[in-house]
Design an enzyme around this catalytic site. Structure first.
Site, PDB file in Angstrom:
ATOM      1  N   GLY A  57      50.115   0.541  -6.223  1.00 39.61           N
ATOM      2  CA  GLY A  57      49.123   1.153  -5.345  1.00 39.61           C
ATOM      3  C   GLY A  57      47.865   1.505  -6.108  1.00 39.61           C
ATOM      4  N   CYS A  58      47.123   2.464  -5.599  1.00 30.50           N
ATOM      5  CA  CYS A  58      45.878   2.891  -6.235  1.00 30.50           C
ATOM      6  C   CYS A  58      46.135   3.291  -7.677  1.00 30.50           C
ATOM      7  CB  CYS A  58      45.292   4.064  -5.459  1.00 30.50           C
ATOM      8  SG  CYS A  58      43.881   4.827  -6.265  1.00 30.50           S
ATOM      9  N   PHE A  59      45.359   2.745  -8.598  1.00 30.65           N
ATOM     10  CA  PHE A  59      45.622   3.023 -10.008  1.00 30.65           C
ATOM     11  C   PHE A  59      45.277   4.440 -10.424  1.00 30.65           C
ATOM     12  CE2 PHE A  59      41.775  -0.049 -10.730  1.00 30.65           C
ATOM     13  CZ  PHE A  59      40.896   0.832 -10.125  1.00 30.65           C
TER      14      PHE A  59
END
Length: 232
Positions: A57-59
């Site tokens: 997902g979002c880093f």
């Protein structure tokens, strides 16, 4: 609307209904903490340093969690799975470059093993049952994937995935992929250390701070209070 703006607006909207910690994770967050079992297969190493790459997902949150793990000496947000020419945020956000938002973790295997990092990943970082999505973000760039950097890591990752599937901790099937190691490209500077630098951002408060709470609660032996930052 850019993905960054969408993330921030999503987080702000979510804060309108608030969140509660249940078992160390937000009850309203898509990523809920699971106390995954200790890996049965691990590989001891006397090397002073090793790297591993995780996509989940979002880093922002992936980086933020690993920066608080003892034995981790560096965690950089970036992209892997695609070509160098399109390894920048605005292009990857289109979802058609093959890249995944990912984090390159450098760690001391004498302190924390790759198997330990996998346990943290599946317990706290990502929901392995979401296909090409995590929380409010969707697209192949947000897929749950492991990129082993050597044969030993690949063996440990395969064994742990099999172990987790047999344990049936989640109601839905695990869809996390093991992909071949490919070049890693660091993301733009404004993405680095984002969780630490913007703890009050709506997206971070709702989606990522509960992950830190879960890490500290589930694995106090791995928790470090001061994160290791890209900017030092």
């Amino acid at each position: 609307m850019s993905n960054v703006a969408f993330r921030l607006l999503t987080g702000v909207a979510a804060l309108g209904v608030g969140y509660a910690l249940v078992g160390g994770a937000s009850s309203l967050s898509a990523e809920t903490a699971v106390n995954a079992p200790a890996p049965l297969v691990s590989v001891a190493s006397n090397a002073p340093s090793e790297t591993a790459i995780f996509a989940g997902g979002c880093f922002w949150g992936v980086q933020g969690v690993f920066q608080h793990v003892k034995g981790v000496t560096g965690a950089v947000s970036g992209f892997t799975g695609g070509a160098a020419g399109n390894a920048h945020y605005d292009r990857v956000s289109d979802g058609d470059t093959g890249h995944a938002e990912s984090v390159r973790v450098t760690f001391d295997p004498r302190v924390v093993s790759y198997a330990d990092l996998l346990r943290v990943y599946f317990s706290v970082v990502a929901d392995p049952t979401q296909l090409n999505a995590q929380g409010p973000d969707s697209g192949t760039q947000y897929r749950s994937a492991l990129f082993p950097q050597n044969a030993a890591q690949a063996r440990v990752a395969q064994a742990y995935l099999s172990q987790l599937r047999q344990a049936r901790l989640w109601k839905r099937p695990i869809v996390t992929r093991i992909e071949p190691a490919q070049p890693f490209y660091a993301a733009e500077g404004y993405h680095q250390d984002y969780l630490t630098l913007h703890p009050d951002a709506g997206y971070i408060r709702y989606n990522d701070l509960p992950k830190l709470a879960a890490l500290k609660k589930l694995y106090p032996q791995l928790w470090r209070e001061r994160p290791v930052l890209v900017r030092g």
